[in-house]
Design a protein around this motif. Structure first.
Motif, PDB file in Angstrom:
ATOM      1  N   THR A 224       3.557   6.480 -14.604  1.00 23.21           N
ATOM      2  CA  THR A 224       2.644   6.817 -13.649  1.00 23.21           C
ATOM      3  C   THR A 224       1.234   6.689 -14.878  1.00 23.21           C
ATOM      4  O   THR A 224       1.327   7.295 -16.054  1.00 23.21           O
ATOM      5  N   ARG A 225       0.687   6.126 -13.376  1.00 25.38           N
ATOM      6  CA  ARG A 225      -0.830   6.754 -14.291  1.00 25.38           C
ATOM      7  C   ARG A 225      -1.369   5.461 -15.533  1.00 25.38           C
ATOM      8  O   ARG A 225      -2.261   5.420 -16.408  1.00 25.38           O
ATOM      9  N   HIS A 241       6.468  -5.075  -9.143  1.00 22.45           N
ATOM     10  CA  HIS A 241       7.941  -4.640  -9.086  1.00 22.45           C
ATOM     11  C   HIS A 241       7.416  -3.494 -10.459  1.00 22.45           C
ATOM     12  O   HIS A 241       8.086  -1.888  -9.655  1.00 22.45           O
ATOM     13  N   MET A 242       6.566  -3.790 -11.176  1.00 20.19           N
ATOM     14  CA  MET A 242       6.206  -2.410 -11.778  1.00 20.19           C
ATOM     15  C   MET A 242       5.308  -1.648 -11.223  1.00 20.19           C
ATOM     16  O   MET A 242       5.718  -0.281 -11.291  1.00 20.19           O
ATOM     17  N   ALA A 243       4.683  -2.550 -10.567  1.00 21.88           N
ATOM     18  CA  ALA A 243       3.699  -0.725  -9.160  1.00 21.88           C
ATOM     19  C   ALA A 243       4.849  -0.409  -8.671  1.00 21.88           C
ATOM     20  O   ALA A 243       4.318   1.197  -8.585  1.00 21.88           O
ATOM     21  N   SER A 244       5.904  -0.681  -7.731  1.00 24.07           N
ATOM     22  CA  SER A 244       6.567   0.394  -7.013  1.00 24.07           C
ATOM     23  C   SER A 244       7.216   1.596  -8.355  1.00 24.07           C
ATOM     24  O   SER A 244       7.296   2.756  -7.735  1.00 24.07           O
ATOM     25  N   ASN A 248       3.208   3.141  -7.705  1.00 21.36           N
ATOM     26  CA  ASN A 248       1.466   3.590  -7.233  1.00 21.36           C
ATOM     27  C   ASN A 248       0.429   3.690  -7.846  1.00 21.36           C
ATOM     28  O   ASN A 248      -0.692   4.229  -7.055  1.00 21.36           O
ATOM     29  N   LYS A 249       0.327   4.407  -9.003  1.00 20.95           N
ATOM     30  CA  LYS A 249      -0.169   4.864  -9.252  1.00 20.95           C
ATOM     31  C   LYS A 249      -0.549   4.957 -10.758  1.00 20.95           C
ATOM     32  O   LYS A 249       0.728   4.872 -12.511  1.00 20.95           O
ATOM     33  N   GLY A 250      -1.468   4.575 -11.174  1.00 19.24           N
ATOM     34  CA  GLY A 250      -2.445   3.545 -12.619  1.00 19.24           C
ATOM     35  C   GLY A 250      -2.854   2.332 -11.950  1.00 19.24           C
ATOM     36  O   GLY A 250      -3.835   2.128 -11.273  1.00 19.24           O
ATOM     37  N   ARG A 271       1.341  -6.267   1.624  1.00 15.95           N
ATOM     38  CA  ARG A 271       2.830  -5.844   2.500  1.00 15.95           C
ATOM     39  C   ARG A 271       3.711  -4.660   2.006  1.00 15.95           C
ATOM     40  O   ARG A 271       3.824  -4.132   3.011  1.00 15.95           O
ATOM     41  N   ASN A 272       3.926  -4.725   0.554  1.00  5.62           N
ATOM     42  CA  ASN A 272       4.144  -3.692  -0.033  1.00  5.62           C
ATOM     43  C   ASN A 272       3.946  -2.386   0.215  1.00  5.62           C
ATOM     44  O   ASN A 272       4.226  -1.823  -0.580  1.00  5.62           O
ATOM     45  N   GLY A 273       1.870  -2.124   0.379  1.00  5.19           N
ATOM     46  CA  GLY A 273       1.589  -1.360   0.271  1.00  5.19           C
ATOM     47  C   GLY A 273       1.032  -0.780  -0.994  1.00  5.19           C
ATOM     48  O   GLY A 273       1.276   0.527  -1.754  1.00  5.19           O
ATOM     49  N   ILE A 274       0.999  -1.543  -2.043  1.00  6.71           N
ATOM     50  CA  ILE A 274       0.581  -1.409  -3.166  1.00  6.71           C
ATOM     51  C   ILE A 274      -0.960  -1.446  -3.914  1.00  6.71           C
ATOM     52  O   ILE A 274      -1.412  -3.017  -2.604  1.00  6.71           O
ATOM     53  N   ASP A 275      -1.684  -0.683  -3.906  1.00  8.78           N
ATOM     54  CA  ASP A 275      -3.323  -1.025  -3.833  1.00  8.78           C
ATOM     55  C   ASP A 275      -3.718  -0.725  -5.385  1.00  8.78           C
ATOM     56  O   ASP A 275      -4.801  -0.315  -5.219  1.00  8.78           O
TER      57      ASP A 275
END
Length: 404
Positions: A224-225, A241-244, A248-250, A271-275
């Motif tokens: 993360t980060r 995949h990397m974000a999950s 979802n931190k970084g 859709r994946n809940g990634i920001d």
């Protein structure tokens, strides 16, 4: 099997588009379905099966039909007839097949048992490449595996679900799946079905992604980060995949030269809940010049021949050429030189392709390590994921560390 003439005419129209007009087989099938909306589910399965089979095995079927080169619609009917004879041992009584002799087709099939180029339906140059890189024994196993249609594989989005929960959700929709120990986020679907209409897909519980493709993000040693650059993001399967994995931190900066792919990535991220994914057209990479020498990870999922994914894309063996690979190698070398400078000291560069051949993989890493740009890097790990030993697409992944 009872064959319907109108369906076979549709198959011929599709093969004509692929072989004579150089259209992608997937697009050809999609357009056929759009034009023939009265075809039922069984009809569509037959048409798509026959088109993909004839694309995959065209060299074998052409030999069995005694055709040296496809040039006419009659030739297409001949290879289609051969494919039906080899499958069912009986030709439908249609006038387009009247010139074919089933016994001759079957006799010619027997003659090619020990001729890998024809029996496995591959161009001579690909066969030579395989033998040179891996030797006859391994190459023989690998090309046979690459000619087996791929399984449908899902990747669980761990931000919204977990593998066991997803398995239960699929089961509620009468979809059987199973896990594989070496692939912690993968579910293999036993019988291919339409799954993008499921509520659990629309809610972002999973993406469709080959199991060995999932190994790429898993090889990035993510935390993360981190600040991560996905230099060749495409529609973003590996960025997601990397974000999950990063919970979802970084920050992930996903680059691609095609805006339509970046738009698709943005939609998938929602859709994946990634920001944490920031998309950027490659032409605007000057906007991130401030992070040169500061990124924790750089992923180069390089443009390649695609010869490791023949299970699901048999087009590649007929569309790729040695000249195209030489051009791709120049691009691959350029990407390594360009994006390696974005890594901070101790950062890691991950280079991946969906090819199994050394000229796009190991040889590119060796060349990079000898270059001025790569002199401070050392290789941590590299691996070729073969189809014959894994059952999935062929991939190559190398992990390098910036020791400057």
């Amino acid at each position: 099997m009872k064959w319907h003439h109108n369906l076979l005419v549709g198959v011929i129209n599709g093969l004509e588009q692929f072989f004579f007009h150089k259209r992608r087989s997937v697009k050809v099938v999609e357009e056929l379905f759009e034009k023939n909306k009265k075809w039922g589910s069984r009809d569509r399965k037959i048409v798509s099966y026959l088109i993909f089979e004839n694309v995959r095995w065209v060299r074998k079927f052409a030999y069995c039909s005694n055709i040296k080169e496809l040039s006419t619609k009659k030739d297409l009917w001949s290879i289609l007839g051969s494919s039906i004879v080899i499958k069912d041992r009986l030709l439908p009584n249609f006038i387009e097949f009247s010139h074919l002799d089933s016994k001759k087709i079957l006799n010619r099939e027997k003659k090619i048992k020990n001729n890998r180029k024809i029996s496995q339906s591959i161009p001579d140059w690909i066969d030579s490449l395989g033998v040179n890189d891996f030797g006859n024994k391994i190459w023989d196993k690998e090309i046979k595996a690459l000619n087996i249609k791929s399984n449908l594989v899902l990747r669980c989005n761990t931000l919204k679900s977990n593998i066991n929960h997803l398995k239960k959700e699929l089961s509620k929709n009468n979809i059987d799946s199973f896990l594989i120990k070496e692939y912690p986020h993968a579910l293999i679907i036993k019988e291919p079905k339409k799954i993008t209409n499921l509520s659990c897909f629309k809610m972002g519980y999973f993406e469709i992604q080959d199991a060995n493709s999932q190994k790429v993000a898993l090889s990035c040693n993510l935390k993360t980060r981190m600040t991560v650059i996905d230099a060749c993001a495409g529609a973003g399967g590996k960025s997601l995949h990397m974000a999950s994995i990063m919970k979802n931190k970084g920050e992930i900066i996903a680059l691609d030269p095609f805006d339509n792919k970046l738009k698709e990535l943005n939609n998938r991220a929602i859709r994946n809940g990634i920001d944490i994914i920031r998309t950027l057209n490659t032409s605007n990479k000057n906007l991130i010049s401030n992070i040169i020498g500061k990124a924790d990870r750089v992923l180069i999922d390089a443009p390649c021949s695609g010869l490791g994914v023949l299970k699901r894309n048999p087009d590649a063996k007929w569309n790729m050429t040695p000249k195209k690979i030489k051009d791709l190698i120049k691009v691959q070398d350029s990407l390594l030189e360009e994006w390696s400078k974005y890594l901070k000291k101790g950062g890691e560069l991950i280079y991946a392709t969906c090819s199994i051949f050394k000229n796009e993989n190991t040889n590119r890493i060796k060349t990079f390590l000898k270059s001025e740009s790569g002199k401070n890097f050392k290789i941590i790990k590299e691996k070729t994921f073969f189809s014959y030993s894994t059952g999935f697409d062929g991939f190559y992944i190398a992990q390098l560390k910036n020791c400057e």
